[in-house]
Design a protein around this motif. Structure first.
Motif, short mmCIF file in Angstrom:
data_model
loop_
_atom_site.label_atom_id
_atom_site.label_comp_id
_atom_site.label_asym_id
_atom_site.label_seq_id
_atom_site.Cartn_x
_atom_site.Cartn_y
_atom_site.Cartn_z
N GLN A 262 10.87 3.66 -4.32
CA GLN A 262 10.47 2.33 -3.87
C GLN A 262 11.58 1.33 -4.12
N ASP B 116 -3.36 0.19 -13.10
CA ASP B 116 -3.25 0.05 -11.64
C ASP B 116 -1.82 -0.26 -11.22
N GLN C 132 1.10 2.23 -8.96
CA GLN C 132 1.72 1.76 -7.72
C GLN C 132 3.24 1.94 -7.70
N VAL D 214 4.91 -6.20 -6.82
CA VAL D 214 3.75 -5.62 -7.52
C VAL D 214 3.65 -6.14 -8.95
#
Length: 145
Positions: A50, A41, A45, A58
């Motif tokens: 980013q 997960d 992300q 995160v």
């Protein structure tokens, strides 16, 4: 006198209960993870473009960083261990998540490295010779007198 006859029985009972407690505590080998646990997960992300702050939000703080030529890399290390009841650790798997940032502190790329990506390095045990004589501590003291 009857207490002397019960002492071996009591000792056997205590030993049996102790051994039963050990066997119900999960066995002789415990698997655990040291460092950062890299989840699928979290990997999904993180995408190119980013910000560094979002990556830290995160994944958390990296275990180590490196900077070269204005570019930065964050490294998250996951080590899976098997620990025996005697406290002996053996490494089952080690993975390193590397996130590379450009000069603008935006994600440029990410990579997940395992043991197959690494290279085994042998430790050199030879000593570097030094100038002068190689003396023991006692020899040094005696020669100064």
């Amino acid at each position: 006198m009857p207490l002397k006859r019960l002492a071996p029985l009591a000792a056997a009972l205590v030993l049996g209960v102790s051994l039963a407690a050990c066997s119900t505590a999960g066995g002789l080998i415990v698997n655990k993870t040291e460092g950062y646990e890299i989840s699928d997960d979290a990997l999904v992300q993180i995408r190119p473009g980013q910000s560094m702050e979002l990556v830290t939000t995160v994944l958390g703080s990296p275990q180590t960083t490196s900077t070269f030529g204005g570019e930065t890399a964050y490294y998250y290390v996951e080590t899976k261990l098997a620990t025996t009841a005697m406290g002996i650790n053996s490494i089952k798997e080690r993975r390193v998540l590397a996130i590379y940032f450009d000069k603008n502190k935006k994600v440029k790329d990410k990579a997940l490295y395992g043991a197959k990506d690494g290279k085994s390095v042998t430790i050199e045990s030879r000593r570097t010779p030094s100038f002068g004589e190689d003396k023991t501590f006692i020899e040094s003291i005696l020669s100064s007198l």
